[in-house]
Design a protein around this motif. Structure first.
Motif: not given
Lengths: 265, 310
Positions: A123-147
């Motif tokens: 994710l850091t390679a694709w989205f940089g090390t800024g906010d976007l990367c971390k938001i995407v990461f949190v979104a992945i983590a959040a989606a798992k239990p919800v699915v």
């Protein structure tokens, strides 16, 4: 002051669960205090209470920790919002339709198997090390239990209820609105709540890995760790852990409260 | 008391009125002769919805393989197209071929195998220690109310804090050597195992224990013949969860603080922009997580075969 009364009060205290539960942490604190006053270990590793107290009152430390918490929370909420949106769509979709489950299910379960922090280098390679990367990461983590929660909830809608809906000639939308969602709501809310706590620690983990540059409480702690400010690390980690525990405790009663209309049994 | 009761009655009356309000249009629909639609949705069976008739026919005529392959194949196609037309630079998105090539390369060159072996060896160590401690703690918590009352509350607070959150603090206390990894892996394994084991022991039907008491079984026989088999399903679940957690925790520590192992290989490859290696590592990490889970599930069902179907 009669002796037997005092003795029985003491005995009651000795047997009370609350007292017993407090003993191990209290012992740890005493051990800590002894270790620091007698310098059994380096103060770099175990800070004396006084220093911790000073650090907690230091406006600079307070400011950086508070700012860190605020920025972590801002990203947490964005990532969580995106994650549960996608998670609900996937989970409910997979629960409703066997075909959709066949299309998305295997891919989801494959992705689910990857230990969550292993996504960060990618994710850091694709989205940089800024906010976007971390938001995407949190979104992945959040989606798992919800699915998983939404899927289980929808799939375990009692067959009788579905049958009633069919007999009443409910349209698909009506069936979803009046039968399936009310029936799966408790499972979904539990999953949402699990997912929030999971996302919180995922957000922290991402900040630890990405490091000092990225802002947020995790990177404040990592920065302090690099500068050997054990007091700040200790405060920060305690704050992070306490936030997680508080969220856990605060949200625990939520499903029961929301679904008190459901009959027991 | 009486007001609460009154409120409940009122609520029930309101609920009844609401259901009645729903029933009327629906009954109308049914009597309006919508039998074909009814027939269709009943015959669809298992999933709550059937698709629209036309779509449904399409889906049912399509072979299952097609449905299974649809999404993975489209991802692969988009990936292949995006990297083929250089939509993204190749050091950001390596082509599928390049990833596969580097997979074979790394496998032959031994680099990836070496790091993987280090990680797996660590997992074995962490799991071994975690299983022993977790079982001991779980049995103590489950079997002894006194132990539970002293240690239980602190343990249940600690359970809520994932080891990942504690890493910076532990790094200061333990350094970034193997002791840090061992500690975190062990904690990751102990937590689910101890919780589930304690529950399993507590939930053994009291009737079994009574029988044992009547038969005057010795303490050892009691544990060997009653408690252990009774708690076995719970323990097996705990072992599976514990080992899965060990793997996740190890990857986390290796990504964060390590000089070898698959997590390290991944971060290092990321730094020199060899994303093909990173992708191979992600896939391998997923594969190992899956294999651990699958293998332990199989072992679990073999182990519990004597219970029969419930």
């Amino acid at each position: 002051m009669s002796h037997p009364a005092a003795a029985s009060a003491l005995q009651r205290l000795w047997h009370s669960r609350r007292f017993r539960g407090l003993v191990p942490p209290a012992l740890l604190l005493v051990l800590w205090w002894l270790a620091t006053t007698h310098e059994w270990v380096s103060p770099l590793v175990l800070v004396p209470f006084g220093q911790l107290y000073d650090a907690a009152l230091d406006p600079q430390v307070f400011h950086s920790l508070a700012e860190g918490i605020a920025s972590t929370f801002a990203r947490l909420l964005q990532g969580y919002g995106i994650g549960i949106g996608i998670g609900l769509a996937l989970g409910v979709g997979m629960g409703l339709s066997k075909a959709f489950d066949r299309i998305m299910g295997p891919s989801f379960h494959a992705v689910r198997q990857v230990a969550i922090l292993a996504w960060i280098p990618l994710l850091t390679a694709w989205f940089g090390t800024g906010d976007l990367c971390k938001i995407v990461f949190v979104a992945i983590a959040a989606a798992k239990p919800v699915v998983m929660g939404a899927f289980e909830g929808v799939r375990s809608t009692p067959a009788q209820l579905l049958e009633v809906g069919r007999v009443l000639g409910f349209s698909r939308l009506k069936m979803l609105r009046w039968v399936i969602l009310p029936s799966s709501a408790p499972a979904i809310v539990t999953a949402l709540q699990l997912s929030l706590i999971y996302s919180w620690f995922a957000a922290i983990g991402a900040e630890y890995v990405i490091g000092v540059m990225s802002g947020g409480i995790g990177s404040v702690v990592m920065g302090a760790q690099e500068h050997f400010r054990t007091d700040v690390v200790l405060l920060g980690v305690t704050l992070i852990a306490a936030t997680g525990v508080a969220m856990n405790k605060g949200l625990r009663g939520l499903p029961d409260y929301l679904f008190r209309w459901r009959t027991r049994g | 008391m009486s007001t609460a009761l009154g409120r409940k009655v009122a609520a029930e009356a309101a609920g009844g009125a609401a259901t009645q309000a729903h029933e009327t249009p629906a009954m109308h629909l049914v009597t309006g002769g919508n039998e074909a639609a009814l027939q269709l949705s009943v015959s669809a069976g298992q999933p709550p919805f059937a698709w629209g008739p036309a779509l449904a026919r399409l889906w049912h005529s399509a072979p299952l393989v097609f449905q299974y392959a649809l999404f993975p194949l489209s991802v692969l196609l988009v990936w292949w197209y995006a990297s083929g037309t250089e939509l993204l630079p190749s050091n950001i998105l390596p082509s599928p071929g390049a990833v596969f090539a580097s997979f074979l390369d790394l496998l032959h060159g031994g680099d990836i195998a070496e790091h993987l072996f280090i990680s797996l060896w660590r997992v074995a160590q962490g799991a071994a220690l975690g299983l022993v401690l977790g079982l001991a703690l779980g049995v103590a918590l489950g079997a002894s109310p006194a132990f539970e009352s002293w240690i239980g509350p602190s343990f249940r607070i600690l359970v809520q804090i994932p080891s990942i959150a504690l890493i910076p603090l532990l790094m200061m206390v333990l350094g970034i050597d193997d002791s840090l990894k061992l500690f975190i892996m062990t904690k990751a394994c102990v937590v689910p195992l101890a919780l589930v084991t304690a529950d399993g022991i507590r939930n053994i039907p009291p009737a079994y224990l009574e029988v044992a008491r009547v038969m005057k079984l010795s303490r050892w026989t009691l544990y060997r013949r009653v408690v252990l088999p009774g708690a076995m399903p719970a323990i097996a679940t705990g072992v599976r969860q514990g080992v899965a957690h060990v793997w996740v925790a190890l990857v986390a520590v290796e990504v964060m603080a390590s000089a070898e192992g698959i997590g390290y290989l991944m971060t290092w490859s990321r730094q020199i922009f060899q994303l093909d290696v990173v992708l191979v590592c992600v896939a391998l990490i997923g594969l190992i997580g899956f294999s651990l889970d699958y293998g332990l599930r199989r072992a679990e069902s073999r182990l519990l075969r004597w219970r029969g179907r419930e």
